[in-house]
Design an enzyme around this catalytic site. Structure first.
Site, PDB file in Angstrom:
ATOM      1  N   ARG A 192     -10.019   9.899   4.779  1.00  0.00           N
ATOM      2  CA  ARG A 192      -9.378  10.780   5.760  1.00  0.00           C
ATOM      3  C   ARG A 192      -8.033  11.274   5.232  1.00  0.00           C
ATOM      4  O   ARG A 192      -7.240  10.495   4.693  1.00  0.00           O
ATOM      5  CB  ARG A 192      -9.146  10.019   7.065  1.00  0.00           C
ATOM      6  CG  ARG A 192      -8.545  10.897   8.159  1.00  0.00           C
ATOM      7  CD  ARG A 192      -7.928  10.048   9.254  1.00  0.00           C
ATOM      8  NE  ARG A 192      -8.917   9.270   9.980  1.00  0.00           N
ATOM      9  CZ  ARG A 192      -9.602   9.747  11.023  1.00  0.00           C
ATOM     10  NH1 ARG A 192      -9.411  10.965  11.449  1.00  0.00           N
ATOM     11  NH2 ARG A 192     -10.471   8.982  11.631  1.00  0.00           N
ATOM     12  N   ILE A 193      -7.799  12.546   5.359  1.00  0.00           N
ATOM     13  CA  ILE A 193      -6.535  13.130   4.938  1.00  0.00           C
ATOM     14  C   ILE A 193      -5.656  13.301   6.177  1.00  0.00           C
ATOM     15  O   ILE A 193      -5.973  14.069   7.078  1.00  0.00           O
ATOM     16  CB  ILE A 193      -6.771  14.479   4.225  1.00  0.00           C
ATOM     17  CG1 ILE A 193      -7.636  14.280   2.972  1.00  0.00           C
ATOM     18  CG2 ILE A 193      -5.435  15.129   3.867  1.00  0.00           C
ATOM     19  CD1 ILE A 193      -7.081  13.320   1.936  1.00  0.00           C
ATOM     20  N   ASN A 253      -2.426  14.376   6.286  1.00  0.00           N
ATOM     21  CA  ASN A 253      -1.644  15.616   6.246  1.00  0.00           C
ATOM     22  C   ASN A 253      -2.060  16.409   5.009  1.00  0.00           C
ATOM     23  O   ASN A 253      -1.654  16.094   3.888  1.00  0.00           O
ATOM     24  CB  ASN A 253      -0.146  15.288   6.208  1.00  0.00           C
ATOM     25  CG  ASN A 253       0.712  16.537   6.267  1.00  0.00           C
ATOM     26  OD1 ASN A 253       0.420  17.544   5.624  1.00  0.00           O
ATOM     27  ND2 ASN A 253       1.773  16.478   7.050  1.00  0.00           N
ATOM     28  N   VAL A 307      -3.827   9.039  -2.054  1.00  0.00           N
ATOM     29  CA  VAL A 307      -3.848  10.180  -2.975  1.00  0.00           C
ATOM     30  C   VAL A 307      -2.689  10.165  -3.958  1.00  0.00           C
ATOM     31  O   VAL A 307      -2.491  11.123  -4.698  1.00  0.00           O
ATOM     32  CB  VAL A 307      -3.814  11.515  -2.194  1.00  0.00           C
ATOM     33  CG1 VAL A 307      -5.109  11.744  -1.450  1.00  0.00           C
ATOM     34  CG2 VAL A 307      -2.628  11.571  -1.226  1.00  0.00           C
ATOM     35  N   GLU A 332      -1.933   8.525  -6.797  1.00  0.00           N
ATOM     36  CA  GLU A 332      -2.048   8.387  -8.249  1.00  0.00           C
ATOM     37  C   GLU A 332      -3.324   8.959  -8.838  1.00  0.00           C
ATOM     38  O   GLU A 332      -3.395   9.203 -10.045  1.00  0.00           O
ATOM     39  CB  GLU A 332      -1.912   6.899  -8.625  1.00  0.00           C
ATOM     40  CG  GLU A 332      -0.511   6.385  -8.379  1.00  0.00           C
ATOM     41  CD  GLU A 332      -0.419   4.867  -8.296  1.00  0.00           C
ATOM     42  OE1 GLU A 332       0.076   4.268  -9.250  1.00  0.00           O
ATOM     43  OE2 GLU A 332      -0.819   4.296  -7.268  1.00  0.00           O
TER      44      GLU A 332
HETATM   45 MO1  MOS Z   1       3.122   2.677  -8.353  1.00  0.00          MO
HETATM   46  S1  MOS Z   1       2.977   2.696 -10.340  1.00  0.00           S
HETATM   47  O1  MOS Z   1       1.749   2.487  -7.589  1.00  0.00           O
HETATM   48  O2  MOS Z   1       4.573   2.797  -7.670  1.00  0.00           O
END
Ligand code: MOS
Length: 748
Positions: A636-637, A639, A711, A713
Site C-alpha cells: 500500500r502506498i 502518499n 520504498v 531503498e
Molecule cells: Mo538505512 S542504510 O536503512 O538508514
C-alpha cells in the site's frame, strides 16, 4: 491474516492522497531547526582534528601553540582526555561499533580524531586546530582489497552475514549446459548526507541534553548514556529534522561522544559540526567489495546454479561485513543457491549500513552477471529473468506475502519500449551519432518491521494529537505517518497534530531498513484504533447517543464522526460524545512489530524492475543516463507523491553508484584524496535526464495491518545493474567494476 484491518478496504480519506510535505514550508523558509542551528548561551565551539594518515602513530602535537591562541579554551588529546564510563570497544546497543575517541596515539584510519579543540568562537577553534601541526610515524597503509589477508568469520556472530546453501551447487555447476564465471568490484562509498553530522550537547548535573540528528532516537540515547554511565532516561535528544541520513545517523559515533565529553569536561554547552571533509572516515561508509558470480543454466536457460561469493572490506578494529552475496538468495529460482562472504581488514574507518546495505552492492553484481548469462545464451535479458524469477522464495519454497514482480516487468518494459531492443550490442545510435544502449535489472528489497510505540489523544473539541519519536530524514515521515494517524482516528489531516522527533515521545524505533512507515505507522494505527474503541464504549453506554447499545456491532470513524459499522444512519460526532461525557479527553496507545507467525509463514519483499537508456559519446566515451524507468510494487502506498520521490531518490543513488561515487585512497598515506563533494562525485541535475516511476498496485494482506512494505531503498537495487548492462549494450564493452569510468571504455 491480521484481523485489525482488511487492507483491501480503503480505511480513510488521507492515505493514498499525494499530500505535500507538512514540514515543506518550514524547510524552504528556514523555519525548520536543524541540530547546528541551536546555540545555547555560553556555548563552546568544538573543532574536530582528524588524522591525515591512515596507519601509524601521532608522535607530536603543538598543543602549546594551540593553547596560546587567545580564543582557544581547551585542547583535548589522549594525554588529558577525561575517562569515559563505558569502553568505546563495548557494544551497548544493536547498532554499536567500536570507535576512536582519543584513547591513545595510534592511528587506525585517516579521519580518526587525534584531538579536539574548544574555543569561544568557531574561528578561534579552527585556528587552534591548524596550529597543532601533527607529526606522525607512518606505516604502510592497507587500503586495497589485496593489501591484507582475506579471512572468514564466524557467520553466527552478530552482524556477520550467514553463508547460505540450498541444494547442491557442485551438481548444479556440473549439470550446466551454459555457464559464466565473472567477478565484479564495487568502490568504497561515503554517505555524505547534505547535513553533516552535528551535535549540541549540554549537561545539567547527570542529565544530558542533545540536539543531534538521529535515525534512531532511543537507541542513540541508550548508546550515549552507556558511554557516560548515566541511565538512558537522563538523555533528552531532540532530532526534529535531519538533512538526510542514508544510514549514517543511526549510530552514536566517536565524534558525537567526544563533543558530549567536552561538554562534561568544561561544564559548558558544546557545539560541533563536522566539515564535509570530516565526513570521510569516522561516521561510517559502504565498504568496497569484490564479488565472484558463477551461474549455470540448462539448455533452455533455466538456472541450475547461482553461486555468489562476496569479499568485503572492514576496518582493523571492528566488523561490518557488507552482506552483498545475500542478494542472490531472494530472487531467482536456481536449482542450487550458494552465498558466501569473506572479509579483509583495511586501514579505514569501520563501514556501516548505507543506502540498501548488501542489496545495493549485491544486486549490482548479480544483475550484471544475469545479463552476461543471458548474453551467453543469446537470450533477451528480460526473457531470461522471466524464465528464472522465483514464484516462491528460492531455497525455502515459502510463499511470498505478495509478489507483483511479473507486473513490474510488464509495465516497466511497456513504458520503456523494451520490445524494440536489438539483441546485439552496439546497434543503436541517436541522431547526434551517440551510441545508445538499453539495459535492465530486477529490483528487490526486504520489508522488515522493527518495534515501535505511539500515543493518540482525542481532545474535547474533536481534534487529536498523536505522538511517536519518529525521525524524518527528509523522506516525508512527518506527512505519511500523520496521514496514517488521521485515518486511524477518522479525522481530516488538518485536525491532527503530529508530534515527533523527540526522545521523550513513545519510541518509534529506527528510521532505516525501509521499515519506518510500516513500523511507526502500524503503531500509530493501533493507537488511533485504541482511541476509537474507547470512544465507542463511551457512546454505547450513553443513553443520549445515537450509538447507544450498539456496542456489539463495532464502529467505523470518519470525518470526526463515529458510525455503527455497516449502518450509516446511526452516527455521533466525536465532540458531542466527549461533551456529554463531561468534556474529557480520550487517550490511547499502540505498539507494533512483525507478528512472528506471519514472518514464519511468508517471505516478505518488495519487488521492481528498472530499465535504463544510456548514451555514450563514440569519441569521448562520456556516458549519460538519458532515461530510467522503474516499476515497483511495494504494498500500500500511503502518499504517492512522497513514495514516488523516494523511488526517484533511490534510482538516482543507483545512477550515482553506477557512474559516480568512489572514494580513492592515496597509496602512500592512505587518506582519501577526493574527500569533498568536488572530488567525490554525486549526480547533479545535469546528470539526471529522465526519471519515470510506475507504482504497481499491490495488496499485501500479511506484511502488517496497513499492507505497507516500504520504498526507501528498493530504487537503488536494479538500477545499478540496469545502467551497467545498458553501457554494455551501447558499446559491447563489459565493465566489471563500479563506478564505470570513461577510461574503462577506452581502447575498443
Ligand atoms: Mo538505512 S542504510 O536503512 O538508514
Amino acid at each position: 491474516m491480521p484481523d485489525t484491518l482488511d487492507p483491501h478496504v480503503r480505511f480513510g480519506s488521507n492515505s493514498g492522497q499525494p499530500i505535500t510535505r507538512r514540514d515543506g514550508l518550514a524547510k524552504v523558509t528556514g523555519g525548520a531547526t536543524f541540530a547546528a542551528d541551536n546555540s545555547p548561551d555560553s556555548v563552546l565551539h568544538a573543532v574536530y582534528v582528524p588524522a591525515t594518515i591512515a596507519r601509524g602513530r601521532v608522535t607530536a602535537l603543538d598543543t602549546a601553540a594551540a593553547e596560546a591562541h587567545p580564543g582557544v579554551t581547551h585542547v583535548v588529546t589522549p594525554q588529558n582526555r577525561p575517562p569515559l564510563q563505558g569502553d568505546p570497544s563495548d557494544k551497548p546497543t544493536m547498532f554499536s561499533f567500536r570507535f576512536e575517541a582519543l584513547q591513545d596515539d595510534t592511528v587506525r584510519y585517516a579521519g580518526q580524531p587525534i584531538a579536539l579543540i574548544l574555543g569561544e568562537t568557531l574561528e578561534a577553534a579552527t585556528e587552534g586546530a591548524r596550529l597543532l601541526n601533527p607529526r606522525y610515524e607512518i606505516a604502510t597503509p592497507r587500503t586495497g582489497l589485496d593489501d591484507a589477508a582475506h579471512y572468514t568469520f564466524d557467520p553466527d556472530a552478530f552482524g556477520k552475514p550467514a553463508d547460505t546453501v540450498h541444494g547442491d551447487p557442485e551438481a548444479g555447476h556440473a549439470a550446466a549446459a551454459h555457464s559464466v564465471d565473472v567477478t565484479y568490484e564495487t568502490a568504497p562509498q561515503y554517505h555524505n548526507a547534505m547535513e553533516t553530522h552535528a551535535v549540541v550537547a549540554s549537561w545539567d548535573g547527570d542529565r544530558l541534553s542533545l540536539d543531534m540528528p538521529s535515525q534512531a532516537l532511543s537507541m542513540t540515547c541508550a548508546g550515549i548514556a552507556y558511554y557516560f554511565g548515566i541511565p538512558a532516561e537522563n538523555v533528552t535528544l531532540r532530532s526534529p529534522y535531519l538533512g538526510g541520513g542514508f544510514g549514517s545517523k543511526a549510530i552514536p559515533t566517536g565524534p558525537y561522544v567526544l563533543a558530549v565529553l567536552a561538554a562534561r569536561m568544561t561544564g559548558r554547552p558544546v557545539k560541533m559540526m563536522l566539515t564535509r571533509q570530516q565526513m570521510f572516515g569516522p561516521v561510517g561508509h559502504r565498504g568496497q567489495t569484490r564479488q565472484r558470480l558463477r551461474l549455470g543454466t540448462d539448455a533452455e536457460g533455466r538456472l541450475t546454479v547461482l553461486d555468489h561469493a562476496g569479499l568485503s572490506a572492514t576496518s582493523t578494529f571492528d566488523d561490518f561485513i557488507e552482506p552483498a552475496a545475500n542478494a542472490s538468495q531472494g530472487l531467482y529460482a536456481a536449482g542450487a543457491l550458494r552465498s558466501t562472504h569473506s572479509a579483509v581488514r583495511l586501514d579505514v574507518g569501520t563501514p556501516g549500513p548505507m543506502r540498501a546495505p548488501g542489496e545495493a552492492s549485491g544486486s549490482a553484481a548479480l544483475e550484471c552477471a544475469m545479463d552476461e548469462m543471458a548474453e551467453t545464451l543469446g537470450m533477451d535479458p528480460l526473457e531470461f529473468r522471466l524464465r528464472n524469477y522465483a514464484e516462491t522464495e528460492p531455497g525455502t519454497g515459502k510463499p511470498f506475502s505478495s509478489k507483483a514482480l511479473r507486473e513490474c516487468y510488464a509495465q516497466g518494459a511497456e513504458r520503456f519500449g523494451w520490445a524494440d531492443r536489438p539483441l546485439q550490442p552496439g546497434q543503436m545510435r541517436d541522431s547526434d551519432g551517440l551510441r545508445v544502449g538499453w539495459g535492465m535489472g530486477t529490483a528487490f528489497f526486504p520489508c522488515p518491521m522493527f518495534m515501535a510505540e505511539a500515543n493518540a489523544t482525542l481532545r474535547a473539541d474533536g481534534t487529536a494529537m498523536v505522538e511517536t519519536s519518529a525521525a524524518d530524514m527528509g523522506q516525508g515521515a512527518w506527512t505519511a505517518l500523520a496521514q496514517i494517524a488521521a485515518d486511524s482516528l477518522g479525522l481530516p489531516l488538518d485536525q491532527v497534530e503530529f508530534r515527533a522527533g523527540h526522545s521523550g515521545l513513545p519510541d518509534a524505533g529506527v528510521a532505516g531498513g525501509s521499515g519506518h512507515t510500516a513500523t511507526a505507522g502500524s503503531a500509530l494505527h493501533a493507537a488511533g484504533g485504541d482511541v476509537i474503541r474507547q470512544l465507542g464504549e463511551i457512546a454505547a453506554a450513553d443513553p443520549d447517543s445515537p450509538l447507544h447499545g450498539a456496542g456489539n456491532a463495532g464502529y467505523t470513524a470518519r470525518d470526526g464522526r463515529l458510525y455503527v459499522a455497516g449502518d450509516d444512519s446511526r452516527s455521533d460526532a466525536f465532540a458531542d460524545i466527549l461533551a456529554r461525557a463531561g468534556g474529557a479527553e480520550v487517550s490511547g496507545a499502540g505498539s507494533a512489530s512483525r507478528a512472528p507467525e506471519a514472518a514464519e509463514a511468508h517471505a516478505m519483499n518488495a519487488h521492481g524492475a528498472v530499465f535504463a537508456e544510456v548514451k555514450v559519446d563514440p569519441d569521448l566515451y562520456q556516458m549519460r543516463v538519458t532515461r530510467l524507468v522503474g516499476a515497483f510494487a511495494a504494498g500500500r502506498i500511503i502518499n504517492p507523491r512522497l513514495a514516488e520521490s523516494q523511488l526517484y531518490g533511490g534510482m538516482i543513488w543507483g545512477l550515482s553508484f553506477a557512474l559516480h561515487e568512489e572514494a580513492r585512497h592515496d597509496p602512500a598515506r592512505g587518506h582519501i584524496v577526493n574527500a569533498d563533494l568536488a572530488g567525490y562525485h554525486v549526480p547533479v541535475n545535469a546528470d539526471v535526464h529522465g526519471l519515470d516511476v510506475i507504482s504497481v498496485h499491490e495488496d499485501d494482506p500479511y506484511v502488517n495491518a496497513l499492507g505497507v512494505k516500504g520504498v526507501g531503498e528498493i530504487g537503488i537495487t536494479g538500477t545499478v545493474g540496469a545502467i551497467g548492462n545498458a553501457i554494455w549494450h551501447a558499446t559491447g564493452k563489459r565493465v566489471r567494476q563500479f563506478p564505470i569510468r570513461i577510461e574503462d571504455l577506452l581502447g575498443d
